[in-house]
Design a protein around this motif. Structure first.
Motif, mmCIF file in Angstrom:
data_model
loop_
_atom_site.group_PDB
_atom_site.id
_atom_site.type_symbol
_atom_site.label_atom_id
_atom_site.label_comp_id
_atom_site.label_asym_id
_atom_site.label_seq_id
_atom_site.Cartn_x
_atom_site.Cartn_y
_atom_site.Cartn_z
ATOM 1 N N ASN A 169 -44.325 5.149 -46.161
ATOM 2 C CA ASN A 169 -43.004 5.603 -46.176
ATOM 3 C C ASN A 169 -42.999 7.036 -45.842
ATOM 4 O OD1 ASN A 169 -39.900 4.880 -46.714
ATOM 5 N ND2 ASN A 169 -40.440 6.426 -48.213
ATOM 6 N N ARG A 170 -43.858 7.796 -46.595
ATOM 7 C CA ARG A 170 -43.700 9.074 -46.832
ATOM 8 C C ARG A 170 -44.196 9.754 -45.345
ATOM 9 N NH1 ARG A 170 -46.619 8.631 -51.590
ATOM 10 N NH2 ARG A 170 -48.385 8.802 -50.634
ATOM 11 N N ASP A 177 -44.138 11.245 -53.744
ATOM 12 C CA ASP A 177 -42.764 11.230 -53.008
ATOM 13 C C ASP A 177 -41.762 12.521 -53.312
ATOM 14 O OD1 ASP A 177 -43.611 8.814 -52.352
ATOM 15 O OD2 ASP A 177 -41.971 7.784 -53.083
ATOM 16 N N GLN A 219 -39.496 7.331 -54.261
ATOM 17 C CA GLN A 219 -39.321 7.123 -55.660
ATOM 18 C C GLN A 219 -39.712 8.395 -56.416
ATOM 19 O OE1 GLN A 219 -42.197 3.765 -56.800
ATOM 20 N NE2 GLN A 219 -41.487 2.350 -54.645
ATOM 21 N N THR A 256 -47.220 -1.725 -45.758
ATOM 22 C CA THR A 256 -46.033 -1.254 -46.116
ATOM 23 C C THR A 256 -46.513 -0.620 -47.616
ATOM 24 O OG1 THR A 256 -44.499 -2.718 -45.146
ATOM 25 C CG2 THR A 256 -43.581 -1.495 -47.048
ATOM 26 N N LYS A 290 -46.363 3.383 -50.327
ATOM 27 C CA LYS A 290 -45.458 4.716 -50.244
ATOM 28 C C LYS A 290 -46.271 5.790 -49.378
ATOM 29 C CE LYS A 290 -45.011 4.023 -55.276
ATOM 30 N NZ LYS A 290 -45.738 4.327 -56.722
ATOM 31 N N GLY A 332 -32.983 6.933 -44.077
ATOM 32 C CA GLY A 332 -33.323 5.317 -44.483
ATOM 33 C C GLY A 332 -34.721 5.651 -45.330
ATOM 34 N N TYR A 333 -35.914 6.259 -44.782
ATOM 35 C CA TYR A 333 -36.774 6.531 -45.661
ATOM 36 C C TYR A 333 -36.735 7.432 -46.760
ATOM 37 C CZ TYR A 333 -39.222 4.269 -41.474
ATOM 38 O OH TYR A 333 -39.472 3.612 -40.583
ATOM 39 N N HIS A 334 -35.667 8.065 -46.580
ATOM 40 C CA HIS A 334 -35.436 9.061 -48.030
ATOM 41 C C HIS A 334 -35.076 8.096 -49.081
ATOM 42 C CE1 HIS A 334 -32.526 12.402 -49.769
ATOM 43 N NE2 HIS A 334 -33.887 12.275 -50.503
ATOM 44 N N GLN A 335 -34.160 7.131 -48.600
ATOM 45 C CA GLN A 335 -33.731 6.266 -49.884
ATOM 46 C C GLN A 335 -34.822 5.321 -50.387
ATOM 47 O OE1 GLN A 335 -30.839 3.747 -48.035
ATOM 48 N NE2 GLN A 335 -29.223 5.462 -48.012
ATOM 49 N N ASN A 336 -35.988 5.304 -49.749
ATOM 50 C CA ASN A 336 -37.173 4.476 -50.159
ATOM 51 C C ASN A 336 -38.093 5.298 -50.937
ATOM 52 O OD1 ASN A 336 -36.234 2.238 -48.825
ATOM 53 N ND2 ASN A 336 -37.626 2.834 -47.106
#
Length: 559
Positions: A125-126, A154, A149, A120, A122, A143-147
């Motif tokens: 997530n991207r 990002d 930064q 897990t 960045k 959901g991934y958009h909210q993660n």
């Protein structure tokens, strides 16, 4: 000439070399030098040499995967990472690198599975953020958009998703904000230029792109974009010349963006080689499918165009527009109301969207939507707003002229239709019938009749005769109405045609009496009437002769 050499080609005794000269000659370029210079081919050469002499450690493998990836050889990079993952002690981060390779190879399911096995972070997530977009999974994407930064990587990822979703202004806002704080991030200028290109601001795109090209004049991606701008601003030859400048400089072993260049060359050459190049690129370059569809439409292969688009779930304005065009073309060809209804809905979706309503394609879509709904006053509202961009465009003028005819603006319609140069359009019944109607309504029935005379006998020429006969009758142009009804009657002995001809002949007689038509027409009337074997003919001819006998042309009564 060789006999006159005054200086030996090879010194008799080599000069003594000092230690510093030997050190320079023996100095091998370092990997870091090639990476910094973006010379990935050179870097791979160093790494492969290390591998050949047995120095194939973990770092060498990582760098080899990195350089192959950046050179665009995703398959080779993928195979290397797969090999590394055979080691149970391998860093799980390699799963993410492998997922990136899968992603660029279009293997999205494998990319997703590999990314899920990675740590897990960045990067994960991207990657999953982009995969969610590919899977059209809106809930997962958010959901991934909210993660994400507020870090450069990002934000760049978010901007690219905006770009892929055709939210170009939102992408530009992010890129400009990053550029304000990082002026040395020159590549972002290319991304901004791509957004302006998509917004049809080709001159602005060129200006922004020039900033990057000043520093990296050999950038293939930047030159390709410059060529695309030239294609839009000028023509295919100007675009092709731009691409040729970089093609001459690249070695045959350089494969990065090879498919992109091949695709664009076909576009710049007006579709030359489309059937050889586009089919193999359908799953590589999204535009290849769209351009192949356009190629088929231009060559009247409607079924092939439809088959290419029927399973496409549109996600971009271009895809929606092409779905609409294909369905409209097929609907008109097969007289299918269902396809025409589908086309109208696609056009309305694009033209009514917030992002496209004020663009030229968006307004064209609304015009097309109202055209199919036969609401021609609304069609003209949209076409009038963009006509300055299409002054010499045959397709635009074809549609514009038809809309003008439908709203009764016959003089304007005639001028517009006569501007069309395409022989293909000028031989179509729709063109001929609309132009004939304009001639009749503008009191030029002879020109409408000449359009018919140039046609070969067919169902279309029969339809044009009916149009001339009826419209000339309505407009009081009885001579040409009578001529048209006469030919119709000979082709199809329908009593209605005799009645039409009889009425038109009597109309000519009235015009002669009123002095609105030449008395020379007496002879034409009698000839036309006697082409019909009907008991009424002689009675009408006798009356006409009585009128004719009372004038200067009394000799006509002896006929």
């Amino acid at each position: 000439m060789m006999l006159s050499r005054a200086k030996p080609a090879i010194p008799a005794t080599p000069p003594a070399a000092n230690a510093s000269t030997l050190d320079k000659k023996r100095k091998v370029p370092k990997l870091e030098h090639f990476i910094a210079a973006r010379d990935y081919t050179g870097a791979i050469t160093i790494l492969e040499f290390s591998k050949a002499i047995g120095k194939f450690d973990y770092d060498t493998q990582l760098w080899l995967g990195y350089t192959n990836f950046h050179l665009g050889d995703y398959r080779k990079s993928m195979e290397l990472y797969q090999s590394m993952l055979q080691d149970p002690n391998c860093d799980p981060l390699i799963n993410l690198y492998l997922a990136c390779c899968y992603f660029f190879l279009g293997m999205y399911k494998e990319a997703d599975e590999s990314a899920q096995r990675g740590p897990t972070c960045k990067l994960q997530n991207r990657l999953l953020f982009h995969l969610s977009h590919k899977f059209n999974d809106e809930k997962r994407l958010m959901g991934y958009h909210q993660n994400l930064q507020d870090v450069i990587e990002d934000q760049l990822s978010l901007a690219s998703i905006h770009y892929l979703r055709s939210h170009y202004q939102e992408a530009i806002d992010i890129y400009k904000r990053i550029l304000l704080e990082n002026r040395d991030f020159l590549a972002i200028n290319v991304y901004v230029a791509m957004c302006y290109y998509k917004l049809d601001y080709y001159d602005v795109s060129q200006e922004v792109l020039a900033v990057y090209l000043q520093h990296f004049p050999d950038s293939l991606i930047a030159i390709n974009l410059k060529a695309c701008n030239h294609f839009r601003l000028y023509n295919g030859k100007a675009a092709e010349a731009e691409l040729n400048t970089i093609s001459e400089k690249i070695s045959s072993s350089f494969r990065f963006a090879d498919d992109l260049i091949k695709h664009n060359m076909v576009v710049f050459r007006g579709g030359e080689g489309a059937l050889q190049s586009f089919p193999g690129l359908l799953d590589v370059i999204p535009e290849a499918r769209l351009n192949l569809v356009i190629f088929h439409l231009k060559n009247d292969d409607i079924i092939s165009a439809f088959n290419l688009m029927k399973d496409v779930e549109p996600s971009t304005p271009q895809e929606y527009i092409l779905k609409g065009i294909v369905n409209a073309t097929l609907g008109q060809d097969q007289e299918s109301r269902d396809h025409l209804k589908i086309a109208q809905q696609y056009f309305q979706l694009v033209g009514g969207s917030a992002s496209e309503c004020d663009t030229i394609p968006g307004r064209q879509c609304m015009a097309s939507c109202f055209f199919l709904l036969k609401q021609f006053d609304d069609v003209l509202i949209y076409l009038n707003s963009i006509k300055g961009y299409f002054y010499n465009d045959d397709t635009f003028n074809y549609n514009y002229g038809q809309a003008k005819v439908a709203t009764g603006a016959y003089e304007e319609a005639e001028d517009i239709l006569l501007m069309i140069q395409s022989e293909k359009f000028k031989n179509e019944y729709a063109y001929l019938s609309h132009l004939a109607k304009c001639y009749i309504m503008n009191k030029k029935p002879r020109l409408a009749w000449e359009l018919y005379l140039k046609m070969e006998t067919s169902s279309e020429s029969f339809s044009l005769l009916q149009l001339i006969a009826n419209d000339c009758y309505k407009m009081g142009q009885y001579l040409y109405s009578a001529k048209a009804f006469d030919v119709l009657e000979r082709l199809d002995p329908n009593p209605d045609y005799w009645e039409g001809k009889r009425g038109a002949c009597i109309g000519i007689l009235q015009q002669i009496i009123a002095g609105e038509e030449s008395k020379d027409c007496f002879r034409d009337i009698i000839t036309l009437l006697r082409n019909t074997s009907n008991p009424q003919v002689e009675y009408i001819v006798r009356i006409i002769k009585q009128f004719a006998g009372g004038g200067k042309d009394g000799a006509l009564g002896q006929k």
